[in-house]
Scaffold this motif. Structure first.
Motif, PDB file in Angstrom:
ATOM      1  N   PRO A 215     -23.446  -8.676 -47.361  1.00  0.00           N
ATOM      2  CA  PRO A 215     -23.121  -9.956 -46.860  1.00  0.00           C
ATOM      3  C   PRO A 215     -23.104 -10.845 -48.323  1.00  0.00           C
ATOM      4  N   GLY A 216     -22.269 -11.769 -48.620  1.00  0.00           N
ATOM      5  CA  GLY A 216     -21.934 -12.667 -50.092  1.00  0.00           C
ATOM      6  C   GLY A 216     -21.856 -11.688 -50.722  1.00  0.00           C
ATOM      7  N   THR A 217     -22.172 -12.108 -51.990  1.00  0.00           N
ATOM      8  CA  THR A 217     -21.773 -11.409 -53.480  1.00  0.00           C
ATOM      9  C   THR A 217     -22.315  -9.733 -53.049  1.00  0.00           C
ATOM     10  N   GLN A 218     -22.816  -9.214 -51.969  1.00  0.00           N
ATOM     11  CA  GLN A 218     -23.739  -7.548 -51.987  1.00  0.00           C
ATOM     12  C   GLN A 218     -22.227  -7.015 -52.462  1.00  0.00           C
ATOM     13  N   LEU A 219     -21.391  -7.517 -51.442  1.00  0.00           N
ATOM     14  CA  LEU A 219     -19.743  -6.711 -51.478  1.00  0.00           C
ATOM     15  C   LEU A 219     -19.771  -6.521 -52.881  1.00  0.00           C
ATOM     16  N   THR A 220     -19.124  -7.211 -53.432  1.00  0.00           N
ATOM     17  CA  THR A 220     -18.950  -7.157 -54.905  1.00  0.00           C
ATOM     18  C   THR A 220     -19.840  -6.049 -55.861  1.00  0.00           C
ATOM     19  N   THR A 221     -20.971  -6.373 -56.008  1.00  0.00           N
ATOM     20  CA  THR A 221     -21.714  -5.985 -56.973  1.00  0.00           C
ATOM     21  C   THR A 221     -21.906  -4.525 -56.036  1.00  0.00           C
ATOM     22  N   ALA A 222     -21.857  -4.196 -54.734  1.00  0.00           N
ATOM     23  CA  ALA A 222     -21.785  -2.600 -54.263  1.00  0.00           C
ATOM     24  C   ALA A 222     -20.585  -2.019 -54.863  1.00  0.00           C
ATOM     25  N   LEU A 223     -19.558  -2.785 -54.778  1.00  0.00           N
ATOM     26  CA  LEU A 223     -18.066  -2.338 -54.585  1.00  0.00           C
ATOM     27  C   LEU A 223     -18.237  -1.507 -56.019  1.00  0.00           C
ATOM     28  N   GLN A 224     -18.816  -2.531 -56.801  1.00  0.00           N
ATOM     29  CA  GLN A 224     -18.527  -1.640 -58.285  1.00  0.00           C
ATOM     30  C   GLN A 224     -19.342  -1.345 -58.647  1.00  0.00           C
ATOM     31  N   LEU A 225     -20.580  -0.814 -58.302  1.00  0.00           N
ATOM     32  CA  LEU A 225     -21.424   0.088 -58.652  1.00  0.00           C
ATOM     33  C   LEU A 225     -21.262   1.222 -57.726  1.00  0.00           C
ATOM     34  N   ARG A 226     -20.861   0.967 -56.634  1.00  0.00           N
ATOM     35  CA  ARG A 226     -20.793   2.572 -56.056  1.00  0.00           C
ATOM     36  C   ARG A 226     -19.487   2.768 -56.106  1.00  0.00           C
ATOM     37  N   LEU A 227     -18.455   2.380 -55.693  1.00  0.00           N
ATOM     38  CA  LEU A 227     -17.049   3.001 -55.921  1.00  0.00           C
ATOM     39  C   LEU A 227     -16.257   2.931 -57.160  1.00  0.00           C
ATOM     40  N   LEU A 228     -16.536   1.938 -58.094  1.00  0.00           N
ATOM     41  CA  LEU A 228     -16.276   1.494 -59.517  1.00  0.00           C
ATOM     42  C   LEU A 228     -17.048   2.606 -60.715  1.00  0.00           C
ATOM     43  N   GLU A 229     -17.933   2.145 -60.941  1.00  0.00           N
ATOM     44  CA  GLU A 229     -18.689   2.457 -62.014  1.00  0.00           C
ATOM     45  C   GLU A 229     -19.054   4.261 -61.526  1.00  0.00           C
ATOM     46  N   HIS A 230     -19.451   4.209 -59.788  1.00  0.00           N
ATOM     47  CA  HIS A 230     -20.565   5.556 -60.286  1.00  0.00           C
ATOM     48  C   HIS A 230     -19.140   7.107 -59.426  1.00  0.00           C
ATOM     49  N   TYR A 231     -18.056   6.262 -59.203  1.00  0.00           N
ATOM     50  CA  TYR A 231     -17.191   7.463 -58.845  1.00  0.00           C
ATOM     51  C   TYR A 231     -15.737   7.240 -59.424  1.00  0.00           C
ATOM     52  N   LEU A 232     -14.741   6.250 -59.835  1.00  0.00           N
ATOM     53  CA  LEU A 232     -13.958   6.553 -60.670  1.00  0.00           C
ATOM     54  C   LEU A 232     -13.962   6.508 -61.705  1.00  0.00           C
ATOM     55  N   ALA A 233     -15.092   6.069 -62.137  1.00  0.00           N
ATOM     56  CA  ALA A 233     -15.693   5.594 -63.557  1.00  0.00           C
ATOM     57  C   ALA A 233     -15.796   7.451 -64.122  1.00  0.00           C
ATOM     58  N   TYR A 235     -14.470   9.824 -63.521  1.00  0.00           N
ATOM     59  CA  TYR A 235     -13.177  10.505 -63.622  1.00  0.00           C
ATOM     60  C   TYR A 235     -11.768  10.128 -64.673  1.00  0.00           C
ATOM     61  N   GLY A 236     -12.960   8.886 -65.502  1.00  0.00           N
ATOM     62  CA  GLY A 236     -11.971   8.240 -66.343  1.00  0.00           C
ATOM     63  C   GLY A 236     -10.565   7.408 -65.400  1.00  0.00           C
ATOM     64  N   LEU A 237     -11.049   7.125 -64.603  1.00  0.00           N
ATOM     65  CA  LEU A 237      -9.574   7.218 -63.531  1.00  0.00           C
ATOM     66  C   LEU A 237      -9.778   5.092 -63.898  1.00  0.00           C
ATOM     67  N   ILE A 238     -10.496   4.565 -64.501  1.00  0.00           N
ATOM     68  CA  ILE A 238     -11.286   2.611 -64.361  1.00  0.00           C
ATOM     69  C   ILE A 238     -11.678   2.342 -65.162  1.00  0.00           C
ATOM     70  N   GLY A 239     -11.301   1.445 -65.562  1.00  0.00           N
ATOM     71  CA  GLY A 239     -11.669   1.047 -66.960  1.00  0.00           C
ATOM     72  C   GLY A 239     -12.489   0.013 -66.382  1.00  0.00           C
ATOM     73  N   VAL A 240     -13.508  -0.807 -66.420  1.00  0.00           N
ATOM     74  CA  VAL A 240     -14.449  -1.375 -66.166  1.00  0.00           C
ATOM     75  C   VAL A 240     -15.372  -2.235 -67.907  1.00  0.00           C
ATOM     76  N   LYS A 241     -14.946  -3.074 -67.850  1.00  0.00           N
ATOM     77  CA  LYS A 241     -15.157  -3.880 -69.003  1.00  0.00           C
ATOM     78  C   LYS A 241     -16.000  -5.404 -68.888  1.00  0.00           C
ATOM     79  N   PRO A 242     -17.159  -5.464 -69.127  1.00  0.00           N
ATOM     80  CA  PRO A 242     -18.443  -6.696 -69.620  1.00  0.00           C
ATOM     81  C   PRO A 242     -17.327  -7.810 -69.169  1.00  0.00           C
ATOM     82  N   ASN A 243     -17.375  -8.822 -69.039  1.00  0.00           N
ATOM     83  CA  ASN A 243     -16.844 -10.381 -68.857  1.00  0.00           C
ATOM     84  C   ASN A 243     -18.072 -11.069 -69.707  1.00  0.00           C
TER      85      ASN A 243
END
Length: 541
Positions: A215-233, A235-243
């Protein structure tokens, strides 16, 4: 030609960024395989050093090829190996770099945990007597090309591994299940750096049920960690930079060159043809559904069985709602719109223009015309059909925002004598070998060889007759006035007709033409006329 069902149920949707529901289904269930719009290219993969997890797993397998690795009492990798991996700088960790966490071993560095557990899950390594060793599958994996090694690791990581096992968010697998759609979004938008909320909002719009677990903002933060930082990153397939907004603001997300080289959109993706078992199951479900609903439905062979079942359930609910509502003529939905009489149409050009004007007006009130057989009509004849038949056809008005499909055959059959229409419908259905015969056309008791038999016995006889032929082509049909035979009761009817058709023998391939007169018998069951017997050249029921 798309069927009415395909027109309505598998159109591109804005919520899916232009994908059709069938494409989304294959994207989620057959990600990267045939039928998936996101595919893996044959491009060379970057060297392992540019794909951190690939480097760590390769290094682990290479070390195990030399000797087994003793684990700590806790079952962890040796601290020296973990520190060596971290020192490569391939996958830095904010908490370690900032000094919040001291790197003492595997427990402090998540990528090391994944690099150990993933090969175990895949069967490349095994753990016995607190030692890690290489399996036969692991030895074969070492011999894989760089591309095959990456592809296998990447696929199995998504398929077998719980990506959310250490991120602190709900254990639900729903987010991991929709990864294929995220990959599609990244191919569409990932060349430009965007906040993670951009992707979170689109996932929520496409899959509203994610809100239940995240619910709420959990989707974005879970997406960020689970699929972006802990999976795609990994393999060097995604760049995640702090705003610049600080640690609690959504980071910027963009795909790397490697991602854009290795993945591509296959707009023409088509699934594997259905197996014989799937075809049988689809035909069985369709036949049972048609018998239940008193209808004849057509579905695409590409439609997954679970989607077919969901669609049929929606139809049941829709029919229940419709049965409780009043009908109106299609004409009444157009209000005071001026409509030319067919006698005022001088030529085909004007007929085409007026037919288009009518069609567009009907679409605005939720009526979608499926032209099918009507395409064979001349423009003036088609306009005559629209004016004299379709506009007087009665329907339940479609709810706001929805559409109701009307086919030429549905409208014409409704305007015909029910016995004549059923006669033609029976013959057409009998001759179409690629479509399951609609069981509900048959009465509960039928006449077979001058004996009354149950419907199933009659159906078996009919299906056995169809199995003789590889193909049946209808050549001619017309109802005629036959002998003056009075049915025994007003709930029974008889129809005489002429028919001609050509068959291709399934065994020999020989062609044969049958033509001549036929007769069909009917009985009224409830409010529906059904066939109790039929006879024409080459067929007897």
């Amino acid at each position: 030609m798309p069927t009415a069902f395909e027109d309505l149920s598998d159109q591109p949707l804005d919520d899916f960024e232009g994908l059709r529901p069938g494409q989304v289904h294959r994207l989620l269930h057959n990600f990267l395989d045939r039928g998936s719009i996101v595919r893996l290219s044959d491009a060379d993969v970057p060297p392992p050093a540019a794909m951190p997890l690939v480097h760590f797993v390769r290094d682990l397998l290479d070390r195990l090829a030399e000797r087994d690795i003793p684990l700590t009492k806790k079952g962890n990798l040796p601290a020296g190996l973990v520190k060596e991996w971290y020192a490569t700088g391939l996958l830095p960790a904010r908490d370690i770099d900032s000094g919040i966490t001291k790197l003492s071993g595997e427990d402090d560095y998540l990528p090391a945990q994944v690099a150990k557990h993933l090969p175990l899950v895949m069967g490349w390594t095994k753990k016995r007597h607190n030692k890690l060793s290489l399996t036969a599958k692991g030895k074969k994996a070492r011999a894989l090309s760089e591309h095959a090694f990456f592809a296998t690791l990447f696929r199995q990581h998504l398929k077998l591994f719980n990506l959310g096992w250490a991120d602190g968010y709900p254990e639900s697998s729903a987010l991991q299940h929709v990864f294929g759609y995220l990959a599609y979004l990244l191919l569409l938008f990932g060349t430009e750096e965007r906040p993670a909320t951009f992707y979170g909002e689109r996932l929520r719009r496409a899959f509203p049920l994610l809100e239940r677990d995240f619910p709420g903002t959990q989707l974005t933060t879970a997406l960020q960690l689970r699929l972006l930082e802990h999976y795609l990153a990994y393999y060097g397939l995604i760049g995640v930079k702090p705003n610049a907004g600080g640690p609690y603001h959504s980071p910027g997300v963009g795909t790397t060159i490697a991602f854009r080289k290795l993945f591509y959109l296959d707009r023409g993706a088509a699934p594997d043809p259905p197996t014989e078992e799937e075809n049988y199951e689809r035909q069985l479900r369709t036949a049972l559904f048609d018998a239940e609903m008193g209808s004849q439905s057509y579905t695409s062979d590409e439609l997954p069985l679970e989607m077919l079942e969901a669609f049929q359930e929606q139809v049941r609910q829709f029919e229940e709602q419709q049965a409780a509502q009043d009908t109106v003529t299609v004409r009444s939905l157009l209000g005071d719109m001026p409509i030319l009489l067919p006698s005022d149409i001088p030529d085909n050009q004007i007929a085409t223009r007026e037919a288009r004007r009518l069609t567009e007006a009907l679409e605005r009130v939720g009526i979608l015309l499926v032209e099918d057989e009507a395409k064979e009509l001349e423009p003036k004849d088609y306009y005559d059909y629209l004016h004299n038949l379709l506009l007087d056809f009665e329907i339940v008005p479609p709810p706001p925002g929805s559409r109701r499909a009307l086919s030429f055959s549905e409208v014409v059959i409704a305007s015909m004598d029910p016995i004549e229409a059923l006669t033609e419908h029976f013959l057409l259905s009998l001759f179409r070998l690629d479509v399951p015969f609609p069981v509900d056309l048959l009465a509960t008791e039928m006449r077979l060889a001058n004996r009354l038999v149950p419907r199933q016995r009659g159906l078996d006889h009919l299906l056995n007759w169809r199995r003789q032929w590889r193909e049946i082509v209808g050549l001619a049909f017309d109802v005629i006035d036959g002998p003056q035979v009075e049915p025994p009761t007003d709930r029974q009817a008889i129809q005489f007709y002429l028919v001609a058709y050509e068959v291709v023998n399934a065994a020999s391939g020989e062609k044969e033409v049958f033509e001549g007169g036929g007769v069909m018998e009917f009985i009224l069951e409830g409010e529906e006329w059904r066939v109790t017997g039929a006879q024409f050249p080459g067929f007897c029921l």
